[in-house]
Design an enzyme around this catalytic site. Structure first.
Site, short mmCIF file in Angstrom:
data_model
loop_
_atom_site.label_atom_id
_atom_site.label_comp_id
_atom_site.label_asym_id
_atom_site.label_seq_id
_atom_site.Cartn_x
_atom_site.Cartn_y
_atom_site.Cartn_z
N CYS A 145 -0.95 2.11 6.09
CA CYS A 145 -1.85 1.56 5.07
C CYS A 145 -1.36 1.93 3.67
CB CYS A 145 -3.28 2.06 5.28
SG CYS A 145 -4.45 1.35 4.10
N CYS A 148 -4.18 2.64 1.22
CA CYS A 148 -4.80 3.96 1.36
C CYS A 148 -3.88 5.06 0.82
CB CYS A 148 -5.07 4.30 2.83
SG CYS A 148 -5.70 2.95 3.81
N ASP A 149 -2.61 4.98 1.12
CA ASP A 149 -1.72 6.13 0.92
C ASP A 149 -0.69 5.95 -0.19
OD1 ASP A 149 -3.02 7.26 3.08
OD2 ASP A 149 -1.57 6.51 4.53
#
Ligand code: NAP
Length: 322
Positions: A145, A148-149
């Site tokens: 992701c 997300c990261d």
């Protein structure tokens, strides 16, 4: 305590929630606060772990309200505490089947529970490449992701690699260019699956380099990603390139195996909901989070749709009272 687990004559619960990621737990908070006494099947193994994909994420920096970030497991734990505080009852089991053909609805794990409404929030699992280094370097430079990261310090001003050729791969690569010095898209064929506009975006982006007919065969590094081993599928040649992050964008698998034949799914297995609602094809059954969303897939969008499912279930129960 769930009535069925006590061996008493079967009591019909108002609402059962299946799944304990941000969608399921937000639905639980709202249902509990509406005095619906929800029973939450947390899931143990079916989606990888109770708490869903967030529990396999380290730092979450884009969930509003946490300016300093919060770990995925802690965020889920806090949501769970909030749901339990207002009266949600947690059942640490996977659901193996549901029966939506008759009223009341039946939810079957090791425990069987009858309910007037069911909220499905079982999420989806990102597909993995299963390269040898994956176990060692997951969350240490390998992620599924980018949104997300990707903004984490370990990826800033570094060369990164995205695997896949669909819209997600291009979208994630574009997003990563905000932080990275260069992003490689590694695709196993010689044409992207992504929509034309996304293809154009990738081809023209000065920081994106497409590597065609190429597959990832391994990652390098012990504590963090230091490179990728790539194979040209035409020539068979392998080579190593120095990258500090590898992002999989090869699709997700929704956790819907246990409902097949009961509720309408789309061609890729996601639950079909009536637009702008969480209503499914089965009466009294609602779906929220990634199990019905192949597009946004964020903790915050899952939580938002969990709230929607709780409100939809509440209104459904009110309209069927008496
Ligand atoms: P997808 O369309 O299924 O694409 C997956 C990609 O990964 C494909 O290019 C596939 O290659 C590749 N792949 C699959 N397994 C692989 C493996 N083992 N090794 C190497 N490559 C592999 O998935 P997605 O990109 O996540 O998109 C899912 C859905 O969401 C699509 O309908 C998409 O349009 C939609 N979406 C839309 C947006 C947007 O509109 N902004 C953004 C993201 C996603 P092949 O091409 O060779 O099969």
């Amino acid at each position: 305590m769930v009535a069925a687990a006590q061996g008493k004559e079967q009591f019909v619960e108002k609402v059962v929630i299946i799944g304990s990621g941000p969608a399921g737990l937000t639905a639980a908070v709202y249902c509990a606060r509406a005095n619906l006494n929800p029973v939450v099947f947390e899931g143990v193994m079916a989606g990888g772990s109770a708490g869903g994909q967030l529990t396999t994420t380290t730092e979450v920096e884009n969930f509003p309200g946490f300016p300093d970030g919060i770990t995925g497991p802690e965020l889920v734990e806090r949501m769970k505490q909030q749901a339990v505080k207002y009266g949600a009852r947690m059942v640490p089991e996977d659901v193996l089947a549901i029966d939506c053909a008759h009223a009341p609805l039946m939810v079957k794990g090791d425990t069987e529970v009858q309910a007037h409404a069911v909220i499905i929030a079982t999420g989806a699992v990102a597909k993995r490449m299963h390269v040898p280094a994956e176990e060692r370097l997951w969350n240490r430079g390998i992620s599924a992701c980018a949104v997300c990261d990707g903004a984490l310090p370990i990826f800033r001003n570094k060369e990164l690699l995205v695997v896949g050729g669909g819209d997600s791969a291009v979208e994630e690569a574009s997003y990563l260019t905000n932080f990275a010095s260069m992003v490689y898209i590694v695709h196993r064929r010689d044409a992207l699956r992504a929509s034309q506009i996304m293809v154009k975006r990738a081809m023209e982006h000065p920081k994106i380099t497409l590597l065609w007919n190429t597959v990832l065969v391994d990652a390098l590094g012990t504590q963090k990603v230091e490179g990728a081993v790539l194979k040209d599928v035409v020539s068979g040649a392998t080579r190593e390139i120095p990258v500090n992050g590898i992002f999989y964008a090869i699709g997700h698998t929704p956790n819907t195996a246990f409902i097949e034949g009961q509720i309408k799914l789309n061609e890729t297995g996601y639950i079909v909901t009536v637009p702008s609602s969480t209503v499914t094809s089965a009466e009294g059954v609602f779906a929220c989070g990634d199990v019905q969303d192949s597009r946004y897939r964020q903790a915050i969008t899952a939580a938002g749709s969990g709230c929607m499912a709780a409100l939809d279930a509440q209104r459904y129960l009110e309209s069927h009272e008496g």
